[in-house]
Motif scaffolding. Sequence first.
Motif, mmCIF file in Angstrom:
data_model
loop_
_atom_site.group_PDB
_atom_site.id
_atom_site.type_symbol
_atom_site.label_atom_id
_atom_site.label_comp_id
_atom_site.label_asym_id
_atom_site.label_seq_id
_atom_site.Cartn_x
_atom_site.Cartn_y
_atom_site.Cartn_z
ATOM 1 N N UNK A 268 -40.921 -5.937 28.540
ATOM 2 C CA UNK A 268 -41.873 -4.855 28.826
ATOM 3 C C UNK A 268 -41.904 -4.684 30.336
ATOM 4 N N UNK A 269 -42.169 -3.468 30.796
ATOM 5 C CA UNK A 269 -42.189 -3.351 32.254
ATOM 6 C C UNK A 269 -43.216 -2.341 32.729
ATOM 7 N N UNK A 270 -43.656 -2.553 33.959
ATOM 8 C CA UNK A 270 -44.562 -1.633 34.631
ATOM 9 C C UNK A 270 -43.898 -1.226 35.937
ATOM 10 N N UNK A 271 -43.793 0.081 36.141
ATOM 11 C CA UNK A 271 -43.115 0.586 37.332
ATOM 12 C C UNK A 271 -44.154 0.993 38.369
ATOM 13 N N UNK A 272 -44.344 0.136 39.349
ATOM 14 C CA UNK A 272 -45.276 0.479 40.433
ATOM 15 C C UNK A 272 -44.721 -0.020 41.769
ATOM 16 N N UNK A 273 -45.257 0.550 42.826
ATOM 17 C CA UNK A 273 -44.976 0.066 44.182
ATOM 18 C C UNK A 273 -46.013 -1.013 44.482
ATOM 19 N N UNK A 274 -45.561 -2.238 44.652
ATOM 20 C CA UNK A 274 -46.497 -3.351 44.906
ATOM 21 C C UNK A 274 -47.222 -3.194 46.234
ATOM 22 N N UNK A 275 -46.724 -2.314 47.080
ATOM 23 C CA UNK A 275 -47.416 -2.041 48.343
ATOM 24 C C UNK A 275 -48.595 -1.089 48.170
ATOM 25 N N UNK A 276 -48.692 -0.479 46.996
ATOM 26 C CA UNK A 276 -49.830 0.392 46.685
ATOM 27 C C UNK A 276 -50.907 -0.485 46.029
ATOM 28 N N UNK A 277 -51.815 -0.990 46.840
ATOM 29 C CA UNK A 277 -52.729 -2.026 46.360
ATOM 30 C C UNK A 277 -53.758 -1.476 45.369
ATOM 31 N N UNK A 278 -54.063 -0.179 45.438
ATOM 32 C CA UNK A 278 -54.965 0.411 44.436
ATOM 33 C C UNK A 278 -54.268 0.451 43.073
ATOM 34 N N UNK A 279 -52.989 0.850 43.091
ATOM 35 C CA UNK A 279 -52.239 0.886 41.826
ATOM 36 C C UNK A 279 -52.102 -0.526 41.255
ATOM 37 N N UNK A 280 -51.897 -1.497 42.139
ATOM 38 C CA UNK A 280 -51.761 -2.885 41.663
ATOM 39 C C UNK A 280 -53.076 -3.377 41.055
ATOM 40 N N UNK A 281 -54.193 -3.075 41.710
ATOM 41 C CA UNK A 281 -55.497 -3.510 41.179
ATOM 42 C C UNK A 281 -55.746 -2.879 39.809
ATOM 43 N N UNK B 292 -53.939 -4.202 32.472
ATOM 44 C CA UNK B 292 -52.829 -4.822 31.733
ATOM 45 C C UNK B 292 -52.697 -6.326 31.969
ATOM 46 N N UNK B 293 -52.678 -6.731 33.238
ATOM 47 C CA UNK B 293 -52.297 -8.123 33.515
ATOM 48 C C UNK B 293 -53.431 -9.104 33.224
ATOM 49 N N UNK B 294 -54.664 -8.764 33.594
ATOM 50 C CA UNK B 294 -55.770 -9.690 33.318
ATOM 51 C C UNK B 294 -55.907 -9.923 31.811
ATOM 52 N N UNK B 295 -55.881 -8.870 30.969
ATOM 53 C CA UNK B 295 -55.931 -9.118 29.518
ATOM 54 C C UNK B 295 -54.743 -9.965 29.029
ATOM 55 N N UNK B 296 -53.577 -9.765 29.625
ATOM 56 C CA UNK B 296 -52.404 -10.548 29.206
ATOM 57 C C UNK B 296 -52.586 -12.033 29.559
ATOM 58 N N UNK B 297 -52.992 -12.324 30.811
ATOM 59 C CA UNK B 297 -53.212 -13.722 31.208
ATOM 60 C C UNK B 297 -54.324 -14.351 30.352
#
Length: 250
Positions: A48-61, A67-72
């Motif tokens: 599975x993948x998520x396409x984001x720019x990790x430098x975009x900290x709002x998109x990362x949050x 997605x990630x908090x529920x997964x962890x």
Amino acid sequence: MTKLESVAIVTGASSGIGHAVVRTLLAEGWTVVGISRRPAELDESQYHEFLIDLGNLDALAALVDNQLAPLFSDDRWKRIGLVNNAATPGFMRSVEEIEPQDLAQVLAVNVVAPVYLMGVAVRHTPAWIPLRIVNVSSGAATWPLPGLADYGSSKAALRLASMTLGAELRSGDLAGGARTNVAVMSYSPGVVDTPMQVTARSADSPWSRPFVGFHAQGQLVSPEAPAGEIVRFLAGDHAEMFVERRFGET
Ligand SMILES: NC(=O)c1ccc[n+]([C@@H]2O[C@H](COP(=O)([O-])OP(=O)(O)OC[C@H]3O[C@@H](n4cnc5c(N)ncnc54)[C@H](OP(=O)(O)O)[C@@H]3O)[C@@H](O)[C@H]2O)c1
């Protein structure tokens, strides 16, 4: 309750070492979540993948919250891995030529995003599930390479944050008490034949010379070699909460 397989989140899944880590994990039966701007172009149901720019900290949050908090937090996983592998190589300029916005961009991708993801992983993973974190480092984290102040200082910061997390995990002062089921590795992969090396040796900069030399002297190893060491760490049991290793030492 259905028990799930092991899952790993791998940043920088579209290329180089990250792509090799993803392929190795999939071959070993892991579920893998890749994060990068471009797709990894893998056609496997466990990927599975998520396409984001990790430098975009709002998109990362937002990705973390949705997605990630529920997964962890899912307590059915057998084991969870996080590989903070994505990085930008920096601008290969002398310190006197560094522009603040460029430096901030390198630090956002190479330090802020991975340190934030480490914290999210520790905060949300249930204490009884083994959590393994690999932060991909570099020789430039501990050695002053001219022209690499932005990249090297970002890797130095990530290395120290990894060590600090290890110290916190051992501490009884950690919220909820010391964690025994988490291990963090700061891993320096050596000189690897990836697009990042091509960028470094093709740069229009006097500081690209060492990278031209690595290539000319046949020093580059294939990405599968460090990927194998990263995956072995994710799958293993470890007495120490923090370890630092270089390619060939594992
Ligand atoms: N190659 C070496 O010799 C060497 C040596 C020491 C350390 N390392 C480290 O090894 C790791 C992997 O590098 P590599 O050599 O495999 O390089 P690479 O082939 O250039 O891969 C870099 C990966 O990071 C992702 N990435 C970069 N910027 C991103 C951003 N803003 N947002 C999301 N993803 C981003 C790229 O994906 P997208 O472009 O699709 O976003 C790509 O998947 C890095 O941490 C690097 O510092 C490499």
